[in-house]
Design a protein around this motif. Structure first.
Motif, PDB file in Angstrom:
ATOM      1  N   VAL A  64      -1.738   4.384   3.204  1.00 18.32           N
ATOM      2  CA  VAL A  64      -2.338   4.380   1.878  1.00 18.32           C
ATOM      3  C   VAL A  64      -2.003   3.061   1.190  1.00 18.32           C
ATOM      4  O   VAL A  64      -0.830   2.712   1.040  1.00 18.32           O
ATOM      5  CB  VAL A  64      -1.826   5.567   1.035  1.00 18.32           C
ATOM      6  CG1 VAL A  64      -2.424   5.528  -0.368  1.00 18.32           C
ATOM      7  CG2 VAL A  64      -2.151   6.893   1.723  1.00 18.32           C
ATOM      8  N   ASP A  65      -3.018   2.325   0.784  1.00 17.44           N
ATOM      9  CA  ASP A  65      -2.854   1.016   0.147  1.00 17.44           C
ATOM     10  C   ASP A  65      -3.125   1.153  -1.343  1.00 17.44           C
ATOM     11  O   ASP A  65      -4.271   1.362  -1.774  1.00 17.44           O
ATOM     12  CB  ASP A  65      -3.819   0.010   0.784  1.00 17.44           C
ATOM     13  CG  ASP A  65      -3.630  -1.405   0.250  1.00 17.44           C
ATOM     14  OD1 ASP A  65      -2.605  -1.660  -0.409  1.00 17.44           O
ATOM     15  OD2 ASP A  65      -4.507  -2.250   0.506  1.00 17.44           O
ATOM     16  N   ARG A  70     -10.334  -5.229  -2.962  1.00 10.37           N
ATOM     17  CA  ARG A  70     -11.615  -4.820  -2.396  1.00 10.37           C
ATOM     18  C   ARG A  70     -11.434  -4.359  -0.952  1.00 10.37           C
ATOM     19  O   ARG A  70     -12.359  -4.396  -0.146  1.00 10.37           O
ATOM     20  CB  ARG A  70     -12.632  -5.965  -2.486  1.00 10.37           C
ATOM     21  CG  ARG A  70     -12.995  -6.373  -3.923  1.00 10.37           C
ATOM     22  CD  ARG A  70     -13.562  -5.200  -4.717  1.00 10.37           C
ATOM     23  NE  ARG A  70     -13.962  -5.585  -6.060  1.00 10.37           N
ATOM     24  CZ  ARG A  70     -13.186  -5.450  -7.140  1.00 10.37           C
ATOM     25  NH1 ARG A  70     -11.971  -4.947  -7.014  1.00 10.37           N
ATOM     26  NH2 ARG A  70     -13.627  -5.823  -8.326  1.00 10.37           N
ATOM     27  N   GLY A  71     -10.217  -3.910  -0.637  1.00  9.76           N
ATOM     28  CA  GLY A  71      -9.949  -3.321   0.673  1.00  9.76           C
ATOM     29  C   GLY A  71      -9.629  -4.312   1.761  1.00  9.76           C
ATOM     30  O   GLY A  71      -9.703  -3.978   2.950  1.00  9.76           O
ATOM     31  N   GLU A  72      -9.217  -5.537   1.396  1.00 12.31           N
ATOM     32  CA  GLU A  72      -9.010  -6.575   2.403  1.00 12.31           C
ATOM     33  C   GLU A  72      -7.961  -6.192   3.444  1.00 12.31           C
ATOM     34  O   GLU A  72      -8.154  -6.398   4.651  1.00 12.31           O
ATOM     35  CB  GLU A  72      -8.611  -7.893   1.731  1.00 12.31           C
ATOM     36  CG  GLU A  72      -9.685  -8.533   0.880  1.00 12.31           C
ATOM     37  CD  GLU A  72      -9.708  -8.058  -0.562  1.00 12.31           C
ATOM     38  OE1 GLU A  72     -10.425  -8.658  -1.381  1.00 12.31           O
ATOM     39  OE2 GLU A  72      -8.990  -7.081  -0.876  1.00 12.31           O
ATOM     40  N   LEU A  73      -6.838  -5.643   3.003  1.00 12.24           N
ATOM     41  CA  LEU A  73      -5.783  -5.294   3.943  1.00 12.24           C
ATOM     42  C   LEU A  73      -6.226  -4.168   4.874  1.00 12.24           C
ATOM     43  O   LEU A  73      -6.039  -4.244   6.097  1.00 12.24           O
ATOM     44  CB  LEU A  73      -4.515  -4.885   3.188  1.00 12.24           C
ATOM     45  CG  LEU A  73      -3.355  -4.372   4.046  1.00 12.24           C
ATOM     46  CD1 LEU A  73      -2.962  -5.393   5.102  1.00 12.24           C
ATOM     47  CD2 LEU A  73      -2.160  -4.008   3.167  1.00 12.24           C
ATOM     48  N   LEU A  74      -6.828  -3.133   4.338  1.00 14.15           N
ATOM     49  CA  LEU A  74      -7.249  -2.020   5.174  1.00 14.15           C
ATOM     50  C   LEU A  74      -8.402  -2.415   6.093  1.00 14.15           C
ATOM     51  O   LEU A  74      -8.527  -1.893   7.207  1.00 14.15           O
ATOM     52  CB  LEU A  74      -7.635  -0.826   4.312  1.00 14.15           C
ATOM     53  CG  LEU A  74      -6.483  -0.190   3.523  1.00 14.15           C
ATOM     54  CD1 LEU A  74      -6.947   1.074   2.819  1.00 14.15           C
ATOM     55  CD2 LEU A  74      -5.292   0.113   4.426  1.00 14.15           C
ATOM     56  N   LEU A 143       3.018   4.305   2.647  1.00 16.91           N
ATOM     57  CA  LEU A 143       2.380   3.915   1.391  1.00 16.91           C
ATOM     58  C   LEU A 143       2.680   2.439   1.166  1.00 16.91           C
ATOM     59  O   LEU A 143       3.836   2.029   1.157  1.00 16.91           O
ATOM     60  CB  LEU A 143       2.900   4.755   0.232  1.00 16.91           C
ATOM     61  CG  LEU A 143       2.329   4.423  -1.150  1.00 16.91           C
ATOM     62  CD1 LEU A 143       2.115   5.688  -1.969  1.00 16.91           C
ATOM     63  CD2 LEU A 143       3.248   3.469  -1.930  1.00 16.91           C
ATOM     64  N   LEU A 144       1.629   1.640   1.017  1.00 15.12           N
ATOM     65  CA  LEU A 144       1.755   0.202   0.830  1.00 15.12           C
ATOM     66  C   LEU A 144       1.392  -0.173  -0.603  1.00 15.12           C
ATOM     67  O   LEU A 144       0.430   0.362  -1.158  1.00 15.12           O
ATOM     68  CB  LEU A 144       0.821  -0.550   1.786  1.00 15.12           C
ATOM     69  CG  LEU A 144       0.971  -0.274   3.282  1.00 15.12           C
ATOM     70  CD1 LEU A 144      -0.169  -0.927   4.052  1.00 15.12           C
ATOM     71  CD2 LEU A 144       2.317  -0.785   3.776  1.00 15.12           C
TER      72      LEU A 144
END
Length: 396
Positions: A64-65, A70-74, A143-144
């Motif tokens: 969970v980020d 805009r969701g770059e890591l995921l 959890l990140l």
């Protein structure tokens, strides 16, 4: 009309037209570790692998980020997991933190990726990535929170015959002194932000440029016109000691940790410790790749460094388990990303491979540079799981 900084930040960052809710997203304005190199996501995936092993490889592993942009890591994690299920295994590259391909394949079918962000779901995001506006309950996994806490709104105080709130005009950034801080904030300041020594004075409580006082230079990220949000670079305009009251961030982190049933909560952010609080604060802004005054009008990022020891203490009270607090440089090296130069022998046998490995090592070197991104703090808070394996791996 001037308001407290906490209220101004809340509207400027998270209101209907707030900086993080509307527009193209934070990646257009500043650069984080996620944007700097894919090695960062690869290192986090290795950490996920460690947590998965400590949990006994559950049927479902949550990642969970919080504050996902805009969701770059995921996106990066999803791409790695998807590629591993469709490609032949390859060994890790020198200087990288890439997990074992076989392990990634095993993870790919069990990992559930979820972004927590107030902005609408971006177009083109993989269907494998969930998108919610609040932290889900019952997390088993990781959890990140990468550069999230620095944007949790907080109040700012100035020491003028005791601590008093600073009020700010949201349209201009001009500040004036308000009432004395309330008992809860006074208690936080007494514990976590030592009052200035005798001789600190208050001479001019109002600024006209919306810029507070701090004196650490921002470091431009290599290979990019964007600024890495790791240092502040603002002229000194107030002679009084300032404090950024981190109680709201403590509470936010405690709530986040409480959502983890078993696993690990990880916060990555720039910050400071009690014995080294900046006497004049760190509040600043970013817009269009440049550091700018922190005017809370919604047109820019408004951010302040995190009192990481206070946040860590709040999380530990919830998790009832010891935590790790180290620099990003130490953390990434422990996860196999050391930025070391590839061996010259590789250049003779595989020139193209040597060039790729050299580029990867250079990117990792940026992530581990103690004067920049490598100076960020990593706070690892185990929850409901034996922390022994985490602590051992952390120090290898």
């Amino acid at each position: 009309m001037p308001v407290r900084w906490r209220d101004a930040m809340e509207r400027a960052l998270y209101g209907p037209d707030g900086f993080f809710v509307s527009g193209s997203g934070p990646a257009a304005h500043f650069r984080t570790s996620v944007h700097a190199s894919p090695a960062f996501a690869a290192a986090l995936l290795r950490l996920v692998e460690q947590v998965d092993a400590a949990l006994g490889h559950p049927d479902r592993l949550d990642v969970v980020d919080v504050g996902a942009g805009r969701g770059e890591l995921l996106r990066a994690l999803s791409a790695t997991l998807e590629a591993a299920t469709h490609s032949a295994p390859v060994g890790p590259r020198p200087g990288s933190a890439r997990p074992s391909p076989a392990t990634v394949v095993l993870l790919a079918h069990r990992v559930r990726l979820t972004a927590v962000e107030r902005a609408p779901r971006p177009d083109g995001l993989s269907a494998t990535i969930g998108w919610v506006d609040d932290i889900p309950d019952g997390i088993t996994g990781v959890l990140l929170a990468t550069e999230w806490l620095d944007n949790v709104p907080l109040d700012v105080a100035v020491h003028a015959d005791g601590w008093r709130y600073l009020l700010v005009d949201p349209t201009t950034g001009e500040e004036i002194v308000g009432d004395r801080v309330d008992p809860a904030d006074a208690d936080w300041l007494d514990r976590w932000w030592p009052a200035p020594t005798a001789g600190a004075s208050f001479e001019d409580a109002t600024t006209t440029d919306g810029v507070g006082a701090t004196a650490r230079a921002a470091r431009p990220a290599q290979g990019s016109s964007l600024t890495a949000r790791s240092r502040s670079d603002r002229p000194e305009t107030l002679t009084a000691a300032r404090a950024e009251i981190g109680r709201t961030r403590d509470e936010a982190w405690a709530v986040a940790v409480r959502h983890v049933d078993r696993g690990l909560a990880l916060a990555v952010d720039y910050g400071h410790l009690r014995d080294g609080r900046p006497v004049d604060g760190t509040l600043t802004g970013y817009r269009g790749g440049r550091q700018v005054p922190p005017v809370p009008d919604g047109s820019r990022d408004v951010t302040a460094h995190v009192a990481v020891d206070s946040v860590a203490s709040a999380g530990a009270r919830v998790a009832r388990c010891a935590y790790d607090l180290v620099s990003q440089r130490e953390a990434l090296r422990a996860l196999g990303a050391d930025g070391g130069r590839p061996p010259l022998s590789l250049a003779a046998g595989d020139p193209a491979g040597y060039v790729r490995a050299l580029a990867a090592a250079s990117a990792v070197a940026e992530l581990t540079d103690p004067a920049g991104l490598g100076g960020h703090w990593w706070l690892r808070q185990p929850v409901g799981v034996d922390p022994g394996p985490f602590m051992a791996r952390w120090r290898t």
